[in-house]
Motif scaffolding. Structure first.
Motif: not given
Length: 154
Positions: A29, A43, A62, A65-66, A68-70, A72-73, A76
């Motif tokens: 990431v 991505r 899923q 994906t979860n 990776l989203e965690k 990415f947060e 940030s």
């Protein structure tokens, strides 16, 4: 609760702990955000690359994906190099070279290696203790796989 417990509890709450798969994925990431842009190719490719690794064998689409989203947060909030440093702390030695391979792939998937990506890659191989000759060999293989050209020295 004693005053020392309160103090140390507060200090530990800000500490981030990553599992081995989370650490590996966090490095990936970090790589795709190294140039400040996240392209669709990068991505999409990160999902493909991670799902092919034995480390993520038990992960459903899923769940990956979860994860990776965690990350990415977290990226940030922490930033690229901070996330990379955190991830490195939790990445076992035997996964350092595979992480470099994945990152090399991710940085080349869009056909462009920016100056910031080049800087990130250099920082990464040094951080992961990948020998320079091996890092160069891995990168050259990825360049060939993507049928890209490297600048020729005159």
């Amino acid at each position: 609760m004693s005053i020392l417990n309160k103090i140390f509890k507060g200090a530990d709450e800000g500490r981030i702990s990553l599992s081995t798969p989370e650490a590996f994925a966090a490095i990936a990431v970090s790589a795709i955000s190294a140039d400040g842009y996240m392209r669709d190719e990068e991505r999409d490719r990160i999902v493909v690359l991670l799902s092919e690794l034995p480390l993520f064998q038990g992960y459903s689409q899923q769940r990956l994906t979860n994860l990776l989203e965690k990350l990415f947060e977290l990226l940030s909030v922490k930033g690229t190099y901070s996330l990379l440093a955190i991830a490195r702390e939790f990445l076992p030695a035997e996964l350092q070279e595979p992480a470099f391979v994945v990152v090399s792939d991710l940085l080349l998937v869009d056909g462009v290696l920016s100056a910031k990506e080049r800087e990130f890659l250099t920082h990464l191989w040094q951080m992961l203790d990948v020998p320079a000759d091996r890092a160069s060999q891995i990168f050259e293989q990825k360049v060939e796989e993507y049928n890209l050209r490297t600048p020729q020295k005159k």
